[in-house]
Enzyme design. Structure first.
Site, PDB file in Angstrom:
ATOM      1  N   ASP A 282     -48.659   0.063  17.272  1.00 18.90           N
ATOM      2  CA  ASP A 282     -47.940  -0.772  18.245  1.00 18.90           C
ATOM      3  C   ASP A 282     -46.992   0.203  18.934  1.00 18.90           C
ATOM      4  OD1 ASP A 282     -47.377  -3.818  18.946  1.00 18.90           O
ATOM      5  OD2 ASP A 282     -45.408  -2.896  18.834  1.00 18.90           O
TER       6      ASP A 282
ATOM      7  N   LYS B 218     -47.318  -8.248  10.649  1.00 17.22           N
ATOM      8  CA  LYS B 218     -46.747  -7.208  11.509  1.00 17.22           C
ATOM      9  C   LYS B 218     -45.763  -6.394  10.682  1.00 17.22           C
ATOM     10  CE  LYS B 218     -46.865  -5.804  15.853  1.00 17.22           C
ATOM     11  NZ  LYS B 218     -47.939  -5.828  16.851  1.00 17.22           N
TER      12      LYS B 218
ATOM     13  N   ASN C 146     -49.866   3.094  25.624  1.00 15.75           N
ATOM     14  CA  ASN C 146     -51.286   2.836  25.380  1.00 15.75           C
ATOM     15  C   ASN C 146     -51.814   1.653  26.198  1.00 15.75           C
ATOM     16  OD1 ASN C 146     -53.182   0.982  23.395  1.00 15.75           O
ATOM     17  ND2 ASN C 146     -53.823   3.107  23.538  1.00 15.75           N
TER      18      ASN C 146
HETATM   19  P1  NDP Z   1     -46.485   2.490  23.477  1.00 16.38           P
HETATM   20  O1  NDP Z   1     -45.465   2.954  22.519  1.00 16.38           O
HETATM   21  O2  NDP Z   1     -47.722   3.259  23.641  1.00 16.38           O
HETATM   22  O3  NDP Z   1     -45.824   2.318  24.932  1.00 16.38           O
HETATM   23  C1  NDP Z   1     -44.717   1.498  25.125  1.00 16.38           C
HETATM   24  C2  NDP Z   1     -44.307   1.584  26.584  1.00 16.38           C
HETATM   25  O4  NDP Z   1     -43.308   0.604  26.838  1.00 16.38           O
HETATM   26  C3  NDP Z   1     -43.680   2.928  26.931  1.00 16.38           C
HETATM   27  O5  NDP Z   1     -43.916   3.223  28.271  1.00 16.38           O
HETATM   28  C4  NDP Z   1     -42.182   2.657  26.689  1.00 16.38           C
HETATM   29  O6  NDP Z   1     -41.319   3.505  27.424  1.00 16.38           O
HETATM   30  C5  NDP Z   1     -42.060   1.230  27.175  1.00 16.38           C
HETATM   31  N1  NDP Z   1     -40.969   0.558  26.460  1.00 16.38           N
HETATM   32  C6  NDP Z   1     -40.849   0.384  25.132  1.00 16.38           C
HETATM   33  N2  NDP Z   1     -39.709  -0.241  24.825  1.00 16.38           N
HETATM   34  C7  NDP Z   1     -39.092  -0.458  26.009  1.00 16.38           C
HETATM   35  C8  NDP Z   1     -37.874  -1.065  26.371  1.00 16.38           C
HETATM   36  N3  NDP Z   1     -37.038  -1.565  25.430  1.00 16.38           N
HETATM   37  N4  NDP Z   1     -37.578  -1.120  27.698  1.00 16.38           N
HETATM   38  C9  NDP Z   1     -38.404  -0.620  28.623  1.00 16.38           C
HETATM   39  N5  NDP Z   1     -39.573  -0.015  28.337  1.00 16.38           N
HETATM   40  C10 NDP Z   1     -39.908   0.053  27.049  1.00 16.38           C
HETATM   41  O7  NDP Z   1     -46.789   0.970  23.057  1.00 16.38           O
HETATM   42  P2  NDP Z   1     -48.056   0.079  23.410  1.00 16.38           P
HETATM   43  O8  NDP Z   1     -48.532   0.386  24.765  1.00 16.38           O
HETATM   44  O9  NDP Z   1     -48.984   0.139  22.273  1.00 16.38           O
HETATM   45  O10 NDP Z   1     -47.413  -1.387  23.380  1.00 16.38           O
HETATM   46  C11 NDP Z   1     -46.851  -1.986  24.546  1.00 16.38           C
HETATM   47  C12 NDP Z   1     -46.757  -3.487  24.339  1.00 16.38           C
HETATM   48  O11 NDP Z   1     -48.068  -4.025  24.105  1.00 16.38           O
HETATM   49  C13 NDP Z   1     -45.924  -3.938  23.142  1.00 16.38           C
HETATM   50  O12 NDP Z   1     -45.301  -5.172  23.455  1.00 16.38           O
HETATM   51  C14 NDP Z   1     -46.953  -4.176  22.059  1.00 16.38           C
HETATM   52  O13 NDP Z   1     -46.512  -5.075  21.071  1.00 16.38           O
HETATM   53  C15 NDP Z   1     -48.087  -4.773  22.893  1.00 16.38           C
HETATM   54  N6  NDP Z   1     -49.417  -4.702  22.296  1.00 16.38           N
HETATM   55  C16 NDP Z   1     -49.959  -3.486  21.946  1.00 16.38           C
HETATM   56  C17 NDP Z   1     -51.244  -3.431  21.442  1.00 16.38           C
HETATM   57  C18 NDP Z   1     -51.919  -2.121  21.160  1.00 16.38           C
HETATM   58  O14 NDP Z   1     -53.137  -2.163  20.872  1.00 16.38           O
HETATM   59  N7  NDP Z   1     -51.265  -0.999  21.252  1.00 16.38           N
HETATM   60  C19 NDP Z   1     -52.008  -4.666  21.182  1.00 16.38           C
HETATM   61  C20 NDP Z   1     -51.383  -5.867  21.665  1.00 16.38           C
HETATM   62  C21 NDP Z   1     -50.122  -5.860  22.169  1.00 16.38           C
HETATM   63  P3  NDP Z   1     -40.615   4.743  26.671  1.00 16.38           P
HETATM   64  O15 NDP Z   1     -41.707   5.716  26.379  1.00 16.38           O
HETATM   65  O16 NDP Z   1     -39.604   5.236  27.643  1.00 16.38           O
HETATM   66  O17 NDP Z   1     -39.991   4.166  25.433  1.00 16.38           O
END
Ligand code: NDP
Length: 450
Positions: free
Chosen positions: A166, A126, A241
């Protein structure tokens, strides 16, 4: 508790005392694999657990870049190559202001077991930076990505380490990172990054894969427990995502998604979330989720309070999908979810539930689909992207989606086998850890003390 596990945990806590998230992740895994460790005294002789919890390599580096006003900014870059015993290191890059070594190590550690569970030949790693793309111009993001890649390129390669996206790293960032890698290396090494755009080596269905995969896992689990998902209500934290495509697939399965969130707050729409509007707000315009109310004035908005649980978790729903970030569900939130009549929790985010909350939820008969298994669809499809890159060929959306579904069903079966073999009741968290651990332990043992 096995004395070997206690000894290892104590050592790890002493050595990494400021790494809260990493210690949390290690504790969760080591406690749950106890029945396997007790059957294998040879693990202690070969210090298998100590080796498993120490990354093969940690790289940190300076990332200087110039903002649009001409000021020089410095961020810190990380890549943790955790365990390469079953394949090249593989895992995403996170760009978020709270990124530190503890967070990257916990994510890398979890990735090892997740990747093993996919059944595909990928090790765990990572990386990321404490840089936040939020509020930056495209040019600033491009300059940051180029500077980040100037250093990262020394440490990655399609047979060595293959990063992906991520939090904060989507198609735009992967494009800039890939462009700089290609420029420096002077070759088109498509398989060095995944999550690429479709015009330069990306895979169909990669964008959808984590969210879709989460729902495929939940469907398999619901079917096994004779639960009909159709007509159930759901809330989804996050609107990135993973959350967006989890929502889309949930709706396709007849689940009514009534709330979604971002870091500022959540929207509740009793009529059901319009996911195309969320895509427009989040993927295209990159705005705050509150924007949803402009089109749907009857929907409600609840603002988050700093250092308190996200508001979304107080909205009652039968299915809860945390798809934002780590440690969103603490013990108090877990109690609230039980009171609210939640039946299923599906972890789309990595480690969204604190350890005591996991224990409480399972004790209260909530079916908890653990992140390492339930969100593995993203990395699995990344591995399918690598396969297509090696073959210089593309599969159709339907072919990739079909393979994803099969992989998620297989992952569910592996968890269930472990749950049944070790009499774990409905503890799929332990089941996933055990199934992933067995494969990695086997490969590490076969390869000797390295
Ligand atoms: P994105 O950046 O696309 O979206 C993240 C989302 O989570 C946004 O809505 C963001 O809100 C919110 N968020 C982030 N940090 C915080 C926080 N501290 N408090 C509250 N809301 C928060 O990321 P992904 O969708 O790709 O990833 C989301 C999760 O899924 C993560 O834990 C990641 O590790 C996990 N994951 C992702 C994969 C992937 O393929 N993308 C695969 C497996 C796991 P805002 O825009 O306001 O920051």
């Amino acid at each position: 508790m096995s004395s070997y596990i206690e000894k290892v945990l104590k050592k790890i806590q002493e050595k990494n005392q400021y790494e809260k998230e990493f210690n949390q992740a290690v504790k969760e895994v080591l406690y749950s694999i106890k029945p396997v460790v007790e059957k294998h005294p040879e693990f202690e002789k070969s210090a298998l657990l100590e080796r498993l919890c120490e990354p093969e390599r940690i790289i940190t580096f300076r990332v200087p870049w110039t903002d649009d006003r001409g000021n020089v900014q410095i961020n810190r870059g990380f890549r943790v190559q955790f365990n390469g015993s079953i394949g090249p290191f593989k895992g995403g890059l996170r760009f978020h202001e709270n990124v530190n070594l503890s967070i990257i190590k916990f994510l890398g550690f979890e990735q090892v077991f997740k990747n093993a569970l996919t059944g595909l030949p990928i090790g765990g790693g990572k990386g990321g930076s404490d840089f936040s793309p939020k509020g930056k111009s495209d040019n600033e993001i491009m300059r940051f990505c180029q500077s980040f890649m100037n250093e990262l390129q020394r440490h990655i390669g399609h047979d060595l380490d293959v990063p992906a996206g991520d939090i904060g790293v989507g198609a735009r960032e992967i494009g800039y990172l890939f462009g700089q890698y290609r420029k420096i290396k002077n070759c088109f090494e498509a398989g060095v990054l995944t999550g690429k755009g479709l015009s330069y080596g990306g895979s169909l269905a990669r964008k959808e894969a984590t969210g879709f995969g989460l729902l495929y896992f939940i469907s398999a689990m619901a079917q096994h427990h004779s639960i009909d998902l159709k007509g159930k209500s759901a809330i989804i934290s996050g609107s990135g995502n993973v959350a967006i495509y989890a929502c889309q697939k949930a709706q396709e399965l007849g689940i009514k998604v009534i709330a979604m969130s971002d870091s500022t707050g959540c929207i509740k729409d009793e009529k059901g979330i319009d996911i195309e509007e969320i895509k427009r707000i989040k993927e295209v315009e990159r705005l705050r989720i509150k924007e949803y109310l402009k089109k749907y004035p009857d929907a409600q908005y609840f603002e988050n309070i700093p250092n308190q649980p996200q508001k979304i978790f107080s909205i009652p729903a039968q299915i809860v999908l945390p798809c934002a970030t780590q440690n969103d569900i603490n013990l108090d939130t877990a109690k609230q979810l039980v009171k609210n009549g939640t039946i299923i929790i599906g972890e789309g985010a990595n480690m969204p539930t604190e350890n005591d909350a996991i224990e409480y939820l399972i004790q209260n008969n909530i079916l908890l689909a653990p992140a390492k298994a339930a969100n593995a669809g993203g990395v699995a499809t990344s591995a399918l992207e690598m396969s297509q890159n090696s073959m210089r060929y593309f599969w159709s959306f339907e072919e990739v989606d079909q393979k994803l579904k099969q992989i998620m069903n297989n992952i569910y079966s592996s968890c269930l086998d472990a749950v049944e073999e070790y009499n774990l009741g409905i503890n799929y968290c332990a089941g996933a850890n055990i199934a992933g651990f067995k494969k990695v332990a086997d490969a590490m043992t076969a390869q000797g003390i390295i």
